[in-house]
Structures are given as structure tokens and as C-alpha cells.
Write a protein that holds these residues in place. Structure first.
Motif, PDB file in Angstrom:
ATOM      1  N   CYS A   6       0.858  -1.190   0.000  1.00 55.44           N
ATOM      2  CA  CYS A   6       0.000   0.000   0.000  1.00 55.44           C
ATOM      3  C   CYS A   6       0.887   1.231   0.000  1.00 55.44           C
ATOM      4  O   CYS A   6       1.682   1.424   0.925  1.00 55.44           O
ATOM      5  CB  CYS A   6      -0.898   0.005   1.232  1.00 55.44           C
ATOM      6  SG  CYS A   6      -1.964  -1.427   1.259  1.00 55.44           S
ATOM      7  N   LYS A   8       1.170   5.511  -0.686  1.00 56.25           N
ATOM      8  CA  LYS A   8       0.357   6.720  -0.615  1.00 56.25           C
ATOM      9  C   LYS A   8       1.015   7.841  -1.395  1.00 56.25           C
ATOM     10  O   LYS A   8       2.235   7.962  -1.387  1.00 56.25           O
ATOM     11  CB  LYS A   8       0.256   7.110   0.870  1.00 56.25           C
ATOM     12  CG  LYS A   8      -0.597   8.308   1.155  1.00 56.25           C
ATOM     13  CD  LYS A   8      -0.710   8.547   2.660  1.00 56.25           C
ATOM     14  CE  LYS A   8      -1.890   9.461   2.941  1.00 56.25           C
ATOM     15  NZ  LYS A   8      -2.070   9.702   4.379  1.00 56.25           N
ATOM     16  N   ASP A  38       6.992   4.935   2.608  1.00 61.07           N
ATOM     17  CA  ASP A  38       6.549   3.704   1.957  1.00 61.07           C
ATOM     18  C   ASP A  38       7.661   3.016   1.173  1.00 61.07           C
ATOM     19  O   ASP A  38       7.522   1.860   0.776  1.00 61.07           O
ATOM     20  CB  ASP A  38       5.364   3.990   1.023  1.00 61.07           C
ATOM     21  CG  ASP A  38       4.125   4.417   1.803  1.00 61.07           C
ATOM     22  OD1 ASP A  38       4.091   4.165   3.018  1.00 61.07           O
ATOM     23  OD2 ASP A  38       3.216   5.003   1.193  1.00 61.07           O
ATOM     24  N   VAL A  61      -4.998   4.509  -2.942  1.00 64.54           N
ATOM     25  CA  VAL A  61      -6.273   5.211  -3.045  1.00 64.54           C
ATOM     26  C   VAL A  61      -5.894   6.683  -3.153  1.00 64.54           C
ATOM     27  O   VAL A  61      -5.341   7.245  -2.209  1.00 64.54           O
ATOM     28  CB  VAL A  61      -7.133   4.976  -1.789  1.00 64.54           C
ATOM     29  CG1 VAL A  61      -8.412   5.796  -1.865  1.00 64.54           C
ATOM     30  CG2 VAL A  61      -7.426   3.496  -1.614  1.00 64.54           C
ATOM     31  N   GLY A 116       3.658   1.024   4.808  1.00 63.64           N
ATOM     32  CA  GLY A 116       4.796   1.796   5.307  1.00 63.64           C
ATOM     33  C   GLY A 116       4.537   2.225   6.741  1.00 63.64           C
ATOM     34  O   GLY A 116       3.501   1.907   7.321  1.00 63.64           O
ATOM     35  N   GLY A 119       2.130   8.076   7.031  1.00 59.68           N
ATOM     36  CA  GLY A 119       2.034   9.024   5.934  1.00 59.68           C
ATOM     37  C   GLY A 119       2.830  10.256   6.303  1.00 59.68           C
ATOM     38  O   GLY A 119       2.741  10.728   7.433  1.00 59.68           O
ATOM     39  N   SER A 122       0.052  12.754   7.199  1.00 57.41           N
ATOM     40  CA  SER A 122      -0.916  12.527   8.274  1.00 57.41           C
ATOM     41  C   SER A 122      -0.271  12.109   9.581  1.00 57.41           C
ATOM     42  O   SER A 122      -0.865  12.257  10.642  1.00 57.41           O
ATOM     43  CB  SER A 122      -1.875  11.422   7.853  1.00 57.41           C
ATOM     44  OG  SER A 122      -1.132  10.255   7.520  1.00 57.41           O
ATOM     45  N   GLY A 124      -0.149   9.358  10.686  1.00 55.17           N
ATOM     46  CA  GLY A 124      -1.208   8.592  11.330  1.00 55.17           C
ATOM     47  C   GLY A 124      -0.744   7.274  11.886  1.00 55.17           C
ATOM     48  O   GLY A 124      -0.884   6.993  13.066  1.00 55.17           O
ATOM     49  N   ALA A 125      -0.172   6.446  11.021  1.00 53.47           N
ATOM     50  CA  ALA A 125       0.225   5.114  11.457  1.00 53.47           C
ATOM     51  C   ALA A 125      -0.978   4.343  11.989  1.00 53.47           C
ATOM     52  O   ALA A 125      -0.881   3.642  12.998  1.00 53.47           O
ATOM     53  CB  ALA A 125       1.340   5.199  12.502  1.00 53.47           C
TER      54      ALA A 125
HETATM   55  N1  LIG Z   1      -4.491   6.515   0.314  1.00 50.31           N
HETATM   56  C1  LIG Z   1      -3.675   5.472   0.531  1.00 50.31           C
HETATM   57  N2  LIG Z   1      -3.521   4.504  -0.398  1.00 50.31           N
HETATM   58  C2  LIG Z   1      -2.710   3.441  -0.169  1.00 50.31           C
HETATM   59  N3  LIG Z   1      -2.009   3.281   0.953  1.00 50.31           N
HETATM   60  C3  LIG Z   1      -2.119   4.215   1.907  1.00 50.31           C
HETATM   61  C4  LIG Z   1      -2.953   5.358   1.760  1.00 50.31           C
HETATM   62  N4  LIG Z   1      -2.853   6.101   2.870  1.00 50.31           N
HETATM   63  C5  LIG Z   1      -1.993   5.469   3.677  1.00 50.31           C
HETATM   64  N5  LIG Z   1      -1.527   4.333   3.113  1.00 50.31           N
HETATM   65  C6  LIG Z   1      -0.606   3.349   3.721  1.00 50.31           C
HETATM   66  O1  LIG Z   1      -0.778   3.407   5.129  1.00 50.31           O
HETATM   67  C7  LIG Z   1       0.439   3.781   5.779  1.00 50.31           C
HETATM   68  C8  LIG Z   1       0.098   4.668   6.962  1.00 50.31           C
HETATM   69  O2  LIG Z   1      -0.450   5.864   6.490  1.00 50.31           O
HETATM   70  P1  LIG Z   1      -1.250   6.871   7.433  1.00 50.31           P
HETATM   71  O3  LIG Z   1      -2.174   6.039   8.276  1.00 50.31           O
HETATM   72  O4  LIG Z   1      -1.921   7.794   6.466  1.00 50.31           O
HETATM   73  O5  LIG Z   1      -0.202   7.576   8.236  1.00 50.31           O
HETATM   74  C9  LIG Z   1       1.287   4.412   4.696  1.00 50.31           C
HETATM   75  O6  LIG Z   1       2.667   4.267   4.976  1.00 50.31           O
HETATM   76  C10 LIG Z   1       0.863   3.621   3.463  1.00 50.31           C
HETATM   77  O7  LIG Z   1       1.509   2.373   3.422  1.00 50.31           O
END
Ligand SMILES: Nc1ncnc2c1ncn2[C@@H]1O[C@H](COP(=O)(O)O)[C@@H](O)[C@H]1O
Ligand SMILES: Cc1cc2nc3c(=O)[nH]c(=O)nc-3n(C[C@H](O)[C@H](O)[C@H](O)COP(=O)(O)OP(=O)(O)OC[C@H]3O[C@@H](n4cnc5c(N)ncnc54)[C@H](O)[C@@H]3O)c2cc1C
Lengths: 258, 320
Positions: A6, A8, A38, A61, A116, A119, A122, A124-125
Motif C-alpha cells: 500500500c 500513498k 513507503d 487510493v 509503510g 504518511g 498525516s 497517522g500510522a
Molecule cells: N491513500 C492510501 N492509499 C494506499 N495506501 C495508503 C494510503 N494512505 C496510507 N496508506 C498506507 O498506510 C500507511 C500509513 O499511512 P497513514 O495512516 O496515512 O499515516 C502508509 O505508509 C501507506 O503504506
């Protein structure tokens, strides 16, 4: 084995970022980049497939233009890319994004789904746990080490209490720490070859999803307002002019720290 | 409808971050419940009344002995349904993050993470979330129930209320996929050098040191300043330096008089472990590194040139 990664698209990390005051969303109008966090996940996927055979597919996405961003992962060596792009997805939070991503992943039926660490936009994790729950797959996060053998994935991860070793049978979901490896740079051949690799763009309808479950309508959180951070002490930041060490010492002496 | 605080434990003690969130919840909501999930945790559950819980749910089962998230999502889903819980608050941790996000998908409840404050505005729950490397503070809320929140560690202090609370057993029914991941072991980390806890001066090194050998620069500067050497998760995970020296969310929290950060970007997860330092000096070649937003003196430059020279100057000054 088939590994789905996945990835981003994030706003160019080198450019200043801002939140659009009218939409209260991150301004994504500038140049897009592959989320740097990522790259280790892509690298981990490539190494597993080099070891065990199979294919690496990247899944995102994001708006349609992210196809160009996905090409960076293809240039590193991934075999193909799937992008879910639909106007209705804009403004999706964790609950909504995970709904779309999980559906795209279900369609792939990979042996291993990699994420990964976070983000760059974000911090977020959080996404992998939501996706794993929707797919009803075992989850292992914060993997600083990952091995797959005999149908089992084994992860070393750091928590607040030191390192743990966790195992799960395939298929499963693993989120890797950014220190898991040194991601490769795409070779010239890789960059040229990426243009010929299969890239697929899917709509919500292709995934059998309803617009009501995504975007703001499908999100459980709301943003009300933006404010300045609390005041901090002053930071004095200077370029090294060859006298930086002298400058630091002077500062430490002033504060009676040296 | 009620509020529930997820209380994480380590060994036989609840973690401080959870107790801090419990103290905050008690100020915001009536009759706050707490939940403890684990194996052999009844006694621990009995102590939570003293921190403000009105009821303590306990999920005590062998299936919850390992600190893994998915079985906990199953337990919480059931508790939310059985006890009319509409708000669940978590102190942030590696485990709690995965539990909260899994629960969000399971229930469709909105999750706000990394909150540093929570308050009620005309009955509406509002959280404060720093974004873009803490450069803006965003007011966030919830549109759906349950409302789920992860609170950044260190945001709220635990408070003893001297109360006591009934402990209520809840059923533990774990689905098959939730049991599939298992804990195979722990890795004990070796330690070396002076301990960073309580050190008055800390010289910390990150990935910018370039290699494990780079730590020699930090060790020499720390020696000259009479301090200890600390590190980031990136270098610990890479095996460059021992876990016992790691500062941050999953490492130690330190507050020396002086913290010198060499080749450290200053990610939030690192910041939470050292922001209480008296004076912060940062050396980084990237002007945009987040550490420059919260240091006292920042030098944009190459640490390989600056740190050895600084060590020499400090030594010269000491010897007179
Ligand atoms: N829109 C997205 N499409 C695909 N993978 C995503 C997306 N957003 C986040 N990820 C995956 O989720 C991980 C954590 O992202 P986040 O929760 O946005 O901090 C990233 O390192 C990506 O591997
Ligand atoms: C759940 C979770 C928990 C975490 N817990 C922790 C934690 O406890 N502690 C922690 O530290 N991190 C933690 N992290 C990781 C954190 O997000 C960062 O990845 C990490 O802090 C980065 O470490 P770093 O600064 O050493 O590396 P990088 O972010 O790679 O930064 C290296 C810096 O060095 C600079 N540099 C490179 N070369 C030079 C040079 N020659 N001279 C000067 N500067 C140079 C670069 O500009 C860069 O800014 C956690 C992450 C997660 C998701």
C-alpha cells in the motif's frame, strides 16, 4: 508469492505544506510524491519476491494523477500498480479510506499485504489496523525485521517495552518500520521499464462500493477549526559559516552549560 | 451512554499514559468506566477505582496474555454493544494505536489520533490535534458513535481520587483471525555507556551520523561535556546503537539541562521523549528538519565537521 504494497501519494515533502483554510483539508494542489515512508515497504516486498518468486503489486487510493507517483514504485521493481481514484473519495478519513483500500486488496487476494510506517502528511500510522480488521487478516505492525518462510511471517518490532517477535500465518498484513532496510534507487533501466508495466485505475463502482460510504459522507471524524500552536521559546537557527562550533560553545558558556 | 478508558498495562502495573487519560475523562464525563484486557489482571483492575474509574471491566483470559491488538478489538466491540459505551479513549502506544484503529473499522466509529487536549464545548466533544509537525493545532470532532480517541503520551497527568470501583468481568470471545498472530518471544536489549536517565547533559545521535561508527563523534562530545549518549529509533532499529539509549515514544523520556541533537530530524515520536530538556541544540544539514522548530539553537550544517571541532573546543576550555 504475491505481495501487495500500500503506497500513498503525499504532497512533495520538500515543499512547504499548508492546510487549506476554506476546506480545512491538506492542500494537495502542488506536486505529488511517493510517501517516503513507503519506500522501505516497497523494498521489503521486492526482497521477498526476489527470495521466494512471485509478484509485487502496489495499491493506492488517490486522485488519478497519482498513477505517475506509483510509477516510482514500478521503477524500483514492482510489477504492476492498482489505483482507486474517484471524486467521491476526497475528504475520506480513516474509516472511509480503509473501506476503499480493503476492497481493492480483497480483489487482489495477496499472500502478504505491506504498509509503510506512516504518511508524511498525516503522521497517522493507523490505516493498517483498520484494513486488517476489514479483511479479517492477522496484523503485525512496526516491523523492524521481517522474514517469511514455510507460510509463516515473522516480525521483530519495537514497542514501549523493547523488542517483541511475532508470527502469523500467511495471508497477513504487516506494517514496516522505516529502519527495516535501505530502499534501493530505481535504475535507469527500471525507470524506462516502468512505463510499460501494467497500471490499472478503478472506480468505486468497479469495487462495488457506494459513494455514501466514502468521502466526508463515509467519515466518522470532522475538522472544526485551525489554530496556531501554543507559543514556544524562540529558536535561533543559523547556517554554518565555518564558525558553528565556536558559536555553539559561546552559547553554552552563556547559559553556563559548558 | 458512557465513556470508557482503555487501560494498558505492563507487567502488573497500569501504564502512566492510560491513567492520565482516565484522569482527564473523569473531568469530562460522569461515571467513567475503565477496561483492562490481559491474563491475570483482576488485581490490577481493582486498583483503578483509586484513579477515578466508576466501574472497571476486566477481560481476563489466556487469549489476551500477549500484547497483541486483534483479540482486544473483539473484546471491546462486545463491551461497547453490551454496555452502551459511546466514547472510548486510549493513551497512545504501539498496541493501543492498533486496537483503536481496528475498533474504528469494526464499529464505523470515527478515530482522532495524536490528541493533546480534549474538552466539551456546549456538550460537543472537541479534541486538539497538532498537525504538520506541530505547526498548526486543529480542532477535531466526531460525527458518528462510538467516538474513538488516541491521546499523545504525556498530555495528561494521572490523578489519585481515592475512590474504589466494582470490577465487572466481561466475556472474552476471540475470533479465529484475531488469534492467528502470536507472540514468539521478546528480545532483551543490551545496554552500554552511562545511563541517559537522570543525565544532566545528553548528546544524541540519529541517522545523520551515517554509520554506527558515527556514534564515536557523539561519545567524544558527551565525554568532553560530562554527559551520556542517546539515540533515535531509526538507529536502534538499524542495530547501530542499543535500545537502552533510545529517546522518544517507544524509548525513554529524558529532561536533561542540555540536549544536543546531532543528525536527528526531530520527528514527533522523538520529540515527545526530549521536549522537557532545559536547552536544546540541534545540528542538521536540512533547514526544513522539524527539530529546528523546537530547539533553542539550531545549526544548519554538516555534523561531521562541526561536532569534532566542538569537542575540541570544549576540551580546550576545560583544560584552560
Ligand atoms: N491513500 C492510501 N492509499 C494506499 N495506501 C495508503 C494510503 N494512505 C496510507 N496508506 C498506507 O498506510 C500507511 C500509513 O499511512 P497513514 O495512516 O496515512 O499515516 C502508509 O505508509 C501507506 O503504506
Ligand atoms: C509508533 C512509533 C514509535 C516511534 N518511537 C520512536 C522513538 O521512541 N524514538 C525515536 O527517535 N523515533 C521513534 N519513532 C520514529 C520516528 O518517527 C522517526 O522515524 C525517527 O525519530 C527518525 O530518526 P532520525 O532522526 O535518526 O532519522 P531521520 O529522520 O532519517 O533523520 C536524519 C537527519 O539527519 C540529517 N543529516 C544527514 N546527514 C547529516 C550530516 N552530515 N550532518 C547533519 N545532519 C545530517 C538529515 O537531514 C535528517 O534530518 C517512532 C515511530 C513510530 C511510528
Amino acid at each position: 508469492m504475491k505481495v501487495a504494497v500500500c503506497v500513498k501519494e503525499v504532497p512533495d515533502p520538500a515543499a512547504p505544506r499548508k492546510i487549506d483554510a476554506s476546506t480545512l483539508r491538506l492542500d494537495r494542489s502542488g506536486e505529488g510524491a511517493l510517501n517516503p515512508w513507503d519506500l522501505p515497504a516497497v523494498e521489503a516486498a521486492l526482497r521477498l519476491v526476489e527470495e521466494h518468486g512471485g509478484e509485487v503489486v502496489c495499491v493506492s487510493v488517490a486522485p488519478e494523477r497519482a498513477a505517475a507517483t506509483q510509477r516510482k514504485a514500478l521503477a524500483m521493481g514492482a510489477d504492476r500498480a492498482v489505483l482507486v481514484a474517484d471524486e467521491a473519495i476526497a475528504g475520506s478519513d480513516l474509516v472511509a479510506t480503509s473501506r476503499v483500500l480493503a476492497e481493492a486488496l480483497r480483489r487482489e487476494g495477496a499472500d502478504l499485504v505491506l504498509f509503510g510506517q506512516q504518511g508524511a502528511d498525516s503522521d497517522g500510522a493507523v490505516l493498517w489496523a483498520a484494513v486488517a480488521d476489514r479483511l479479517r487478516l492477522p496484523l503485525m505492525s512496526q516491523a523492524a525485521g521481517l522474514e517469511v518462510s514455510g507460510g509463516t511471517a515473522r516480525v521483530k518490532r519495537q514497542t514501549e517495552h523493547g523488542y517483541e517477535v511475532i508470527e502469523a500465518p500467511l495471508p497477513c498484513v504487516v506494517a514496516v518500520s522505516d529502519a527495516i532496510n535501505e530502499p534501493r534507487y530505481p535504475s535507469l533501466k527500471g525507470i524506462m521499464g516502468a512505463k510499460k508495466k501494467p497500471q490499472e485505475t478503478l472506480s468505486l463502482a468497479d469495487l462495488g462500493l457506494d459513494a455514501g460510504g466514502v468521502g466526508e459522507a463515509g467519515s466518522g471524524t470532522a475538522v472544526y477549526a485551525l489554530g496556531p500552536p501554543p507559543p514556544r521559546g524562540d529558536s535561533l537557527v543559523v547556517e554554518d559559516d565555518g564558525q558553528a562550533a565556536e558559536r555553539i560553545l559561546e552559547f553554552l558558556v552563556e547559559r553556563k552549560l559548558a | 451512554m458512557g465513556a470508557l478508558v482503555y487501560v494498558e498495562h505492563h507487567g502488573s502495573a497500569p501504564v502512566k499514559a492510560s491513567l492520565g487519560v482516565l484522569a482527564k475523562a473523569v473531568k469530562l464525563f460522569p461515571d467513567v468506566a475503565a477496561i483492562v484486557c490481559g491474563s491475570g489482571v483482576r488485581e490490577l483492575a481493582g486498583t483503578l477505582g483509586a484513579y477515578g474509574a466508576a466501574t472497571v471491566y476486566v477481560a481476563d483470559d489466556e487469549a489476551l496474555s500477549a500484547p497483541l491488538p486483534q483479540p482486544r478489538v473483539d473484546v471491546l466491540e462486545r463491551v461497547l454493544a453490551d454496555h452502551g459505551v459511546d466514547t472510548v479513549l486510549f493513551g497512545s502506544s504501539v498496541l493501543a494505536t492498533d486496537v483503536a484503529a481496528g475498533l474504528a473499522a469494526r464499529t464505523g466509529g470515527g478515530l482522532n489520533w495524536d490528541l493533546v487536549d480534549l474538552r466539551l464545548e456546549n456538550g460537543r466533544l472537541v479534541g486538539t490535534r497538532p498537525a504538520l509537525q506541530d505547526s498548526v493545532y486543529v480542532d477535531v470532532g466526531w460525527k458518528t458513535a462510538p467516538r474513538l480517541a488516541l491521546v499523545r503520551s504525556g498530555s495528561f497527568e494521572p490523578a489519585q481520587t481515592g475512590g474504589s470501583a466494582p470490577v465487572v468481568d466481561v466475556p472474552v470471545e476471540v475470533s479465529e483471525f484475531s488469534r492467528a498472530a502470536t507472540l514468539a518471544g521478546h528480545e532483551s536489549a543490551e545496554s552500554s555507556g552511562p545511563a541517559i536517565e537522570g543525565a544532566e547533559v545528553i548528546v544524541a545521535g540519529g541517522r545523520g551520523l551515517g554509520s554506527p561508527d558515527g556514534f564515536r563523534l557523539c561519545e567524544e562530545l558527551a565525554g568532553a561535556l560530562g554527559g551520556a549518549v542517546a539515540s533515535t529509533r531509526a538507529v536502534v532499529d538499524s542495530g547501530w546503537y542499543p535500545y537502552s539509549t533510545q529517546v522518544g515514544q517507544t524509548g525513554k523520556t529524558v529532561a536533561p539541562k542540555l540536549y544536543v541533537a546531532c543528525g536527528i530530524s526531530g520527528a514527533i515520536q522523538h520529540k515527545v521523549g526530549m521536549q522537557g530538556s532545559g536547552t536544546i541544540v540541534a545540528i542538521n544539514k536540512d533547514r526544513n528538519a522539524p527539530i529546528f522548530d523546537y530547539c533553542d539553537l539550531g545549526i544548519v550544517g554538516d555534523l561531521h565537521a562541526i561536532v569534532p571541532r566542538l569537542t575540541e573546543l570544549v576540551r580546550q576550555r576545560k583544560t584552560g
